[in-house]
Structures are given as structure tokens and as C-alpha cells.
Design an enzyme around this catalytic site. Sequence first.
Site, PDB file in Angstrom:
ATOM      1  N   CYS A   2      52.781 -51.141  29.605  1.00 15.37           N
ATOM      2  CA  CYS A   2      51.334 -50.995  29.682  1.00 15.37           C
ATOM      3  C   CYS A   2      50.995 -49.773  30.526  1.00 15.37           C
ATOM      4  CB  CYS A   2      50.614 -52.192  30.285  1.00 15.37           C
ATOM      5  SG  CYS A   2      50.858 -53.711  29.351  1.00 15.37           S
ATOM      6  N   ARG A  27      54.352 -46.030  27.433  1.00 14.37           N
ATOM      7  CA  ARG A  27      54.527 -47.278  28.169  1.00 14.37           C
ATOM      8  C   ARG A  27      54.221 -48.516  27.327  1.00 14.37           C
ATOM      9  NH1 ARG A  27      54.744 -46.369  33.561  1.00 14.37           N
ATOM     10  NH2 ARG A  27      54.152 -48.502  33.996  1.00 14.37           N
ATOM     11  N   TRP A  73      51.664 -53.092  26.075  1.00 11.76           N
ATOM     12  CA  TRP A  73      52.934 -53.586  25.539  1.00 11.76           C
ATOM     13  C   TRP A  73      52.854 -55.090  25.734  1.00 11.76           C
ATOM     14  CZ3 TRP A  73      57.305 -56.312  27.101  1.00 11.76           C
ATOM     15  CH2 TRP A  73      58.415 -56.210  26.262  1.00 11.76           C
ATOM     16  N   ASN A  99      48.545 -54.357  34.281  1.00 13.40           N
ATOM     17  CA  ASN A  99      49.910 -54.045  33.876  1.00 13.40           C
ATOM     18  C   ASN A  99      50.823 -54.942  34.694  1.00 13.40           C
ATOM     19  OD1 ASN A  99      52.398 -52.859  33.300  1.00 13.40           O
ATOM     20  ND2 ASN A  99      52.093 -51.212  34.786  1.00 13.40           N
ATOM     21  N   GLY A 100      51.613 -55.772  34.024  1.00  7.72           N
ATOM     22  CA  GLY A 100      52.515 -56.667  34.752  1.00  7.72           C
ATOM     23  C   GLY A 100      52.453 -58.064  34.176  1.00  7.72           C
ATOM     24  N   GLU A 484      76.081 -45.615  24.006  1.00  3.29           N
ATOM     25  CA  GLU A 484      74.805 -44.901  24.072  1.00  3.29           C
ATOM     26  C   GLU A 484      74.416 -44.380  22.681  1.00  3.29           C
ATOM     27  OE1 GLU A 484      72.432 -44.757  25.978  1.00  3.29           O
ATOM     28  OE2 GLU A 484      71.340 -42.914  25.529  1.00  3.29           O
ATOM     29  N   LYS A 488      71.014 -45.381  20.720  1.00  4.57           N
ATOM     30  CA  LYS A 488      70.048 -44.387  20.223  1.00  4.57           C
ATOM     31  C   LYS A 488      69.725 -44.679  18.763  1.00  4.57           C
ATOM     32  CE  LYS A 488      68.681 -43.095  23.059  1.00  4.57           C
ATOM     33  NZ  LYS A 488      69.084 -43.461  24.357  1.00  4.57           N
ATOM     34  N   GLU A 491      67.512 -47.801  18.371  1.00  2.82           N
ATOM     35  CA  GLU A 491      66.145 -47.589  18.869  1.00  2.82           C
ATOM     36  C   GLU A 491      65.318 -46.764  17.889  1.00  2.82           C
ATOM     37  OE1 GLU A 491      66.209 -47.141  23.668  1.00  2.82           O
ATOM     38  OE2 GLU A 491      67.437 -45.698  22.607  1.00  2.82           O
ATOM     39  N   HIS A 507      89.671 -56.488  17.487  1.00  3.65           N
ATOM     40  CA  HIS A 507      89.469 -57.898  17.794  1.00  3.65           C
ATOM     41  C   HIS A 507      88.149 -58.417  17.234  1.00  3.65           C
ATOM     42  CE1 HIS A 507      93.008 -57.738  20.298  1.00  3.65           C
ATOM     43  NE2 HIS A 507      92.522 -56.626  20.826  1.00  3.65           N
ATOM     44  N   LYS A 606      58.792 -47.417  27.235  1.00  5.02           N
ATOM     45  CA  LYS A 606      59.668 -46.569  28.046  1.00  5.02           C
ATOM     46  C   LYS A 606      59.917 -47.144  29.436  1.00  5.02           C
ATOM     47  CE  LYS A 606      61.091 -42.054  28.905  1.00  5.02           C
ATOM     48  NZ  LYS A 606      62.371 -42.374  28.260  1.00  5.02           N
TER      49      LYS A 606
HETATM   50  C1  G6P Z   1      63.680 -48.919  28.563  1.00  2.00           C
HETATM   51  C2  G6P Z   1      63.746 -47.551  27.911  1.00  2.00           C
HETATM   52  C3  G6P Z   1      65.185 -47.040  27.940  1.00  2.00           C
HETATM   53  C4  G6P Z   1      65.697 -47.022  29.376  1.00  2.00           C
HETATM   54  C5  G6P Z   1      65.574 -48.393  30.028  1.00  2.00           C
HETATM   55  C6  G6P Z   1      65.850 -48.317  31.522  1.00  2.00           C
HETATM   56  O1  G6P Z   1      64.339 -49.853  27.774  1.00  2.00           O
HETATM   57  O2  G6P Z   1      63.281 -47.617  26.578  1.00  2.00           O
HETATM   58  O3  G6P Z   1      65.226 -45.739  27.398  1.00  2.00           O
HETATM   59  O4  G6P Z   1      67.031 -46.621  29.371  1.00  2.00           O
HETATM   60  O5  G6P Z   1      64.240 -48.890  29.880  1.00  2.00           O
HETATM   61  O6  G6P Z   1      64.846 -47.553  32.118  1.00  2.00           O
HETATM   62  P1  G6P Z   1      64.967 -46.728  33.452  1.00  2.00           P
HETATM   63  O7  G6P Z   1      63.650 -46.045  33.592  1.00  2.00           O
HETATM   64  O8  G6P Z   1      65.226 -47.717  34.551  1.00  2.00           O
HETATM   65  O9  G6P Z   1      66.095 -45.772  33.300  1.00  2.00           O
END
Ligand code: G6P
Length: 611
Positions: A2, A27, A73, A99-100, A484, A488, A491, A507, A606
Site C-alpha cells: 500500500c 507498493r 495491496w 498501510n499495514g 533467483e 524472476k 514473477e 532426487h 515491492k
Molecule cells: C517483495 C519483492 C521482492 C523482494 C522481497 C524482499 O517480495 O517483490 O522483489 O525481494 O519483497 O524485499 P526487500 O525490500 O526486503 O529486499
Amino acid sequence: MCGIVAYIGPREAYPIILKGLKRLEYRGYDSAGIALLNGGLKVYKKKGKVADLEETLQGIDLHANIGIGHTRWATHGEPNDRNAHPHTSASGKLAMIHNGIIENYNQLKQELLNKGYKFTSDTDTEVLLNFIEEIQTQNNCPLEEAVRIALKRIVGAYVIVLIEKDHPDTLIAARKGSPLVIGIGKNEHFLASDASPIIEYTKEVVYVNDYEVAIIKPDELILKNLGNERQTPYITKLDMELAAIEKGGYDHFMLKEIFEQPQTVYDCLRGRLDAQAGTITMSGIQKYAEQIMNAKRIVMVACGTSWHAGLVAEYIFEELCRINVEVEYASEFRYRNPVINKGDVIIAISQSGETADTLVAIENAKSKGAIILGVVNVVGSSIARISDAGAYTHAGPEIGVASTKAFTAQLAVLTMIALKIGHDKGVLDHDRYMHLLNELDAIPAKIEKVLNLNDHIKALAEKYSDATSSLYLGRGYNFPVALEGALKLKEISYIHAEGYPAAEMKHGPIALVDDQLPVIFVATRDSYHEKVMSNMQEIKARKGKVIAVINEGDEQSAALADDTIMIPEADEIVAPMLSVIPLQLLAYYIGLHKGLDVDKPRNLAKSVTVE
Ligand code: G6P
């Protein structure tokens, strides 16, 4: 999660709030809404993105000098118009954005239902707002006081901002756990979840602390704690330029941020690494260097991509510093009653510096005597402030929801810390130390070379974009890179992707392999290379499609692959900063080819400020 924006002052509030919400959309983007005070209280809100709200407001008179805005969000209640913020109180006199998460909202809701309150949404926010209104009515007190009394009963995390129909000269805001920045202009104030909506108007900001309530008029900012004691606002100067948060000619923030990596890694090394002199200066951790050297254990705590950076760092620290390292998901660590001994070093890794689980995990560890180091991107963020010491990653604002440049910057910082500790501790041989300094120094130029493969990777992305599932494999330092890469792809393209240690694939995941399954190997030359090649053979033998990220000139591996991406050679300690980049580009172009919103993938946000 948010985004919140608010304005009070002589300018038109609506355009400032709208622009700010667009900047904060990373956000959350389930719904957007605005409340303005001009004679009466007007609230406009809509499911969908900020642009959808903007479209419905065309032609409406939105003149006002005070207002609040929100981009959501969803946590409590599905994303629809009804659950969108701002919410209005039962009397229609108050409007609030939040927000929260209010954890004890059910209990409060029951109390309010018993008093005859009715609710028009499923949100915890509407409950808190009516709870505040009820206190104001009962005590016949100013809104500021009602907010303070109410918040003493709240369990959870919040930033709230309220406006009151009968007081168009005041905004009331409060924070606990979620971020709130107040920009100070000339007879005006700007409020936002981060500084991006503020920087074009003022560079003077105040970061509100937990349990503080702000009473904001155009020409006055008063901070109080919940006990009604005045607090001194600490004004910080923003070190950020507007250009850093704009797309700068790229189609998407994600692509811009991938292409910024030669510069961001360079910025991260600059002033710290001097390869010629053979020195690393990390002033942020200097005070604790001795304790880190003598630590029996280091625990990396993070979420998402940052957790993957922690996994790479585990290999690096154990190799270079000979210190036992554990890597923990913050969400598990915080609830598990972990064993923490005095003198343990916790490294919190976070791009945003606001991830709720990481924040609480380090608060807990700190109270048990651990030393907290923050490896954080956003300057002045909560994790940065609560850490005992740390090093900023200096990657600049990252706006694409999927993290890219923050990851490589995190690796650069963590590698520097490990090199420094290993060297100072005397466990890292001097020649190897000097070699690694030079290898690190050469990374920005090598990233540039990897980025030259853009067109080739785009063509590969188109070739494989119909896949419904995929496997990413790597060993050693490249195992977290495989994780990673898979993250990606999930996502950005919504294609199921799994990352695995290449050997462990036998396995289980090998059962998935057929002639349709793309298997992406991260197989640069390192101490595991021969073994990874054997794993490639195993996939080939089962007719899987092998796409291999390998080093230039590695014809032997190339012969095993259906497609290759050849990147410059680098020492295995620094290689992940190169091998991850083709995977970022691959995910970006597959998402793009599928017509998806790569900067704002569905359901994600994010900055995850809820647990
Ligand atoms: C969210 C974002 C990710 C990020 C993760 C941790 O899921 O979409 O891209 O890696 O949070 O966030 P931070 O700000 O703590 O790295």
C-alpha cells in the site's frame, strides 16, 4: 504494501496526490482512491490501477488544498471499490488511509457492532477509523487525542493519515511498523510512504518514528508520542534526484534497472574498494569489525531476492572468513524461537529496508544481544535505522517490482564485507585477496559485456515463451543464482519455474524432464564445473531442452546445450553478479512477449510491510 500520499498547503492537492500515487504504485495496485476537503468531504475510489481512477475523475471539479490518497495491496477483503481506501467514518466526518494490518480488528469490530456501528467494507481500516470516531465522540476531544487513545489499543502495523470535514487546515498521521515520510515545504507539507512523491517539491524530510502522531498544518508540523509528549522532528536532507525515479527512455523500469547495473555496482564499490592500494573501506561497519571477525556465527536474515543474495553470501563468508553462516527466511526466523547467543552477528539484507518480517526478526535478535548489520538500499528506511551498523547498497531507487539491480549491489556489498573480514582476520591469503579485489573491480565492465547480449537473449525469450514450466539448475555459488532466475521468471512471466541445486535434481525434479521442458543451467567455469556438465548430460539423455549460461569459449559445455548464453569469465566468488543478468533479461523478455505488465506483475508488491 500500500502506498499513501497526502498534501496540505496552498497548491492544488489532487495533481500532487495523483502523481505521488503513480510513483508509489509499486507498493500495490489493487485499487486506488483519493479524499479531498473543499467545503465538504469528497471521496473517490476505484478497483484497479491509479490510471483507472484518474480516468473516472476526468471532468470532475477536484479543487482542494488538502487531501489524502492511497494505492492498495489487498490484505483484508478482496480488491474492489468497496474495500478501496480512503474509508469514511460512520458519521461521514472523517476519512482515513491506512498501510499495514490491524491484528486485533475482529475484537474491536465486535465492540463497535455491539454499539450499533455498521460497516460498509471488509477492511480492518474501517474498523480502526470507527474506533477512533467512537473515542472522539465519547470523549468529545480533538481528533489528535482520539487517535492517540485509539492507537494504544492497536495491535499490528500501521501508517494512517486522517482528514476531518470540520478541520480543513489539519492532517493527522501516525506510524508503527510501516514507513511514513513528511516533506517540509514553504507553508506546505507532503506525506508519503517513501520520498519519491516528495522530491520534486522539497528535499527536506522528516522520517516519522514508531508510536509517533503527527499533527500537520500548512505551516506547522508537531510530533507527539502516544503519551502526548512533544517530540523534536529530525529533518534530513534527501540525497536523491528526480531522474532516478523516472524511466529515462526505457520502456519499463525493470529494463532500465537491469541496464543500470554496470553503474550501480560501480557506485556501490566506489569509495570503498581500492584494488590498486589493496584496501576496502567500510566505514559503516568499522566499529564492529572486531566483533564480526570474532563471531562464532553469522545469520543472514532476508526475504525474496534478498534471501538469495544471503545464500550466495553464505558460500562467500564461509570460504573467505571461515565463519559459520546460516541463512534464514525472516518470516520463519522471527517465529521459531531461534537460538541467539550474545555476540552473534545478524546481517539483515533488504532492498526496501521496510520488509515487515525482516524488521521484526532483527528487532527480536537485537533484544537478545545480537549485533545487527543492515545491508539495505533505501537510505533512512526502518531496517537501516534499527541496525547497529551496516552498509548501504547505493543502487538508487528500484521501482520495478521484481528486484534486479538491488541483488547485484547486495552481492557487491556482502563480498566486500567478507573480503575485509577474511583479510583482517588473517584467514584469507594475501594473493587471493588481491586477486579478488581486482576481480570485483572488473565486474562493472563485465556486466556491460553481458548486457551486449540483449538481442540474443530477447530472441531466446521468444523461442521459449510458450513453455508452461521450467527448471533452473546450478551448483555452488551459482545455485542461488538458479533460484533467483526461477523467481524472476515466475514473477514476471507467470510460468512455473523451479530452482534447484543441479545434483539434487536427480532426487525428484528429473521426473519432470521431457522434450518440452526448458532446463536453464547456470554453468560458468568454477570448481563445480565438471560436475555441472555431468548434470547437463543427464538432462540431455532425457531429451530436455538445455539452455546454458556458460563462459565465452566453453565449447565443451556448448556442445551439450540446445542454446547458450556466453558471458565473460570471472572468479567464482564474483561470478553470480554476471550470471544472474541473462536470467533477469530472459524473464523480462518472456513477460514482455506474453504481453504482461512486467513492472507490476499480478498479486505482487515491492515493499511487503505486512507479515
Ligand atoms: C517483495 C519483492 C521482492 C523482494 C522481497 C524482499 O517480495 O517483490 O522483489 O525481494 O519483497 O524485499 P526487500 O525490500 O526486503 O529486499
